[in-house]
Structure formats: C-alpha cells, structure tokens
Design a protein around this motif. Structure first.
Motif, short mmCIF file in Angstrom:
data_model
loop_
_atom_site.label_atom_id
_atom_site.label_comp_id
_atom_site.label_asym_id
_atom_site.label_seq_id
_atom_site.Cartn_x
_atom_site.Cartn_y
_atom_site.Cartn_z
N LEU A 277 -1.06 8.34 -6.11
CA LEU A 277 -1.11 8.16 -4.66
C LEU A 277 -2.46 8.61 -4.11
O LEU A 277 -2.93 9.69 -4.47
CB LEU A 277 0.02 8.96 -4.00
N PRO A 278 -3.08 7.76 -3.26
CA PRO A 278 -2.63 6.45 -2.78
C PRO A 278 -2.98 5.34 -3.77
O PRO A 278 -3.89 5.49 -4.59
CB PRO A 278 -3.40 6.29 -1.48
N SER A 279 -2.27 4.20 -3.66
CA SER A 279 -2.52 3.03 -4.50
C SER A 279 -2.11 1.76 -3.78
O SER A 279 -1.24 1.79 -2.89
CB SER A 279 -1.71 3.10 -5.81
N THR A 280 -2.74 0.66 -4.16
CA THR A 280 -2.34 -0.67 -3.70
C THR A 280 -1.76 -1.42 -4.88
O THR A 280 -2.36 -1.47 -5.96
CB THR A 280 -3.53 -1.44 -3.11
N GLY B 223 0.74 5.01 0.47
CA GLY B 223 -0.16 6.01 1.01
C GLY B 223 -0.02 7.35 0.32
O GLY B 223 0.89 7.59 -0.49
N ALA B 224 -0.91 8.27 0.67
CA ALA B 224 -0.91 9.60 0.06
C ALA B 224 0.38 10.36 0.35
O ALA B 224 0.77 11.26 -0.40
CB ALA B 224 -2.12 10.39 0.54
N ASP B 225 1.06 10.03 1.46
CA ASP B 225 2.28 10.75 1.83
C ASP B 225 3.55 10.06 1.35
O ASP B 225 4.65 10.47 1.71
CB ASP B 225 2.33 10.91 3.36
N THR B 226 3.41 9.03 0.51
CA THR B 226 4.58 8.26 0.05
C THR B 226 5.59 9.15 -0.67
O THR B 226 6.80 9.02 -0.47
CB THR B 226 4.14 7.11 -0.86
N ARG C 225 0.86 -1.19 0.00
CA ARG C 225 0.00 0.00 0.00
C ARG C 225 0.88 1.23 0.00
O ARG C 225 1.70 1.43 0.91
CB ARG C 225 -0.91 0.01 1.24
#
Length: 285
Positions: free
Chosen positions: A250-253, A182-185, A180
């Motif tokens: 982002l976000p993505s799995t 996340g949006a903060d990646t 996963r």
C-alpha cells in the motif's frame, strides 16, 4: 475428542492480537482438537452495507459470496491464538482461500458459525494450516470456507504447494476494472472486518514482520474481484477459490483480467502495468 468453545458474542480481536504478539507458536506437530462456535448470529446491516460499499457489491438482502468469512474470521483467531496452537498468529500470511456456497444466505437468517483447524503440513517456506469455517441456517450448512495460512520458518523444499491453473487455457481474456488501493486501505478494511493484524495497519508495524510497507488484506483484494464478477456468477452451487501470490503493498494501483469459460471464470489481479501477479481467482459451477 473435539472440545467445543461456545462464544456468546464476538471476541475482542485487538486484544487477541496484542496477546498473540507475545506468542511464538508451539513446537508440537499436532493441532488442538477444538471447535470454536457461535450460534444464532445476526448480521449487522450497517457492517454489511459498509462492506458492500467498500468492495463494490450491491447492498441487498443476500450476503455477498465472501461475506460470511468475516463472521468466521474472529473464531479462526480464537483457535489460532491458543497456547497449544503450533503456529504463531502474528505474521501468519493468508495464502489461499476456497469458498463453496450451497445456497445463499440472507440478512434475515439466524446463523450458526463454527471453525476448526485441519491439515497442519509443511510448506517450502515454513508450515501451513487450514482453518475450516462452516456457516449454516435452520440446521443446515449453507456456506463452507477453507482459509490456508502460512507461518514462515524452516522451509521444506519438497513440500507440495497448491497452484492455480494458468490464465491462457480459457478463451477471451478481458481486461476489467482498475483500482487504486490507498495507503489507508488496510485500516479501512480492518474497521469493517475486525482483522487488525499489524501487517495491514501501518508500515511501522509491518516492517518488523518482514514487509516494507503495510499490505492489503487478501480478503479485501479477493472481495473486489468477486464483486466485479458477481453479475456473471450464480448465487448458489458455486465454488470460489483464490490463490494469493504476491502481497499488495500500500498504496498500489491494480487491474483485473478475466477469462470466461463454460461454467467457469479464471481471473488474475495484477499490478496496473502487469509487472506483478497478486492473486488468481477461479469460479466453477
């Protein structure tokens, strides 16, 4: 004649990006004959530990296969942000990367890092260029990386594009880990890599550059793949190659699938349901 740009320390990449936002790229069709270089570079063990933890590598004395790219990347930005560089820096997309390791590097090594630009050429969606990074120790180049960047613009439909092999020629395709992002990646990896390209930082900054959301760094996605495969790879005399297919919004799995052959692995990083192919990674030795 190639001119050397010798730096005493790492450049301020935030300042480079801020300045580059005003630069659209030159109209010339040739690359500047320059080489950016740092000598006697010591790897920061804290930064290496953060990188290893974020990407899934085992932290130890050896540098993970993709890590020297982080040492060369600031020098790439020095070259690409020059006034006489023919492509704009902001908005440039990393489309391919190739790394060859002749021998492993370690925390104990004093490293010399040099970057130059090569092969400015057309692309169906604009123009592309290779940034070549060489990292050596004790007077010998041990690691070589070629980063290919695309600047979108007037397309050239007949231009040749490097393509990966399909996954099916290798037997035994195995489904690997699922991750996963996340949006903060993007902000997390920017803090480790120093790559504060606006397309990775926040959706509000990415949208003016053509992306509906922030996108993950290609080198982060790629590093996750290499870390998952690391137990199966040799430490030296190996070539690792990645083709970045679709940006990871982002976000993505994501999930990783890999086929194993003799002295070769071929992997696909895709959306969790297989609907999007984000990267193809090949290792040969």
């Amino acid at each position: 004649m190639t001119r050397e740009i010798l730096l005493d320390g790492p450049p301020d990449l935030r300042r480079i990006y801020a300045t580059a936002a005003l630069k659209r790229g030159g109209r010339q069709n040739r690359l500047p004959e320059v080489r950016a270089e740092r000598r006697g570079v010591r790897v920061d063990p804290n930064n290496l530990a953060r990188y290893a933890h974020a990407c899934g590598f085992t932290f130890g004395g050896r540098l993970p296969l993709p890590y020297p790219h982080l040492l060369g990347f600031p020098l790439q930005m020095v070259v690409m942000s020059r006034r006489d560089f023919p492509l704009p820096l902001v908005g440039a997309v990393h489309v391919e990367n190739s790394i060859t390791v002749d021998r492993p590097l370690s925390l104990a090594d004093s490293l010399d890092v040099a970057v130059r630009a090569e092969r400015l050429r057309p692309h169906p969606k604009g123009r592309q260029v290779d940034l070549v990074t060489e990292v050596g120790a004790a007077g010998e180049v041990a690691w070589r990386g070629v980063s290919t960047y695309l600047a979108r613009g007037a397309g050239h439909p007949d231009a040749e594009v490097s393509e990966p092999a399909p996954l099916n020629p290798l037997e035994g395709v195995a489904t690997g880990p699922t991750w996963r992002f996340g949006a903060d990646t993007g902000r997390m990896f920017a803090g480790i890599s120093g790559d504060w390209n606006p397309i990775h930082v926040h959706a509000l900054l990415a949208r003016p550059l053509g992306f509906p959301t922030a996108i993950a760094h290609g080198m982060y996605s790629y590093s996750r793949c290499v870390a998952a495969l690391a137990p199966r790879l040799p430490e030296s005399e190996v070539t690792s190659r990645v083709w970045f297919r679709k940006p990871v919004r982002l976000p993505s799995t994501l999930r990783l699938r890999t086929a194993f052959g003799e002295h070769r692995t071929l992997s696909v990083l895709e959306g969790a349901s297989g609907e999007l192919e984000h990267a193809v990674v090949e290792h040969t030795w």
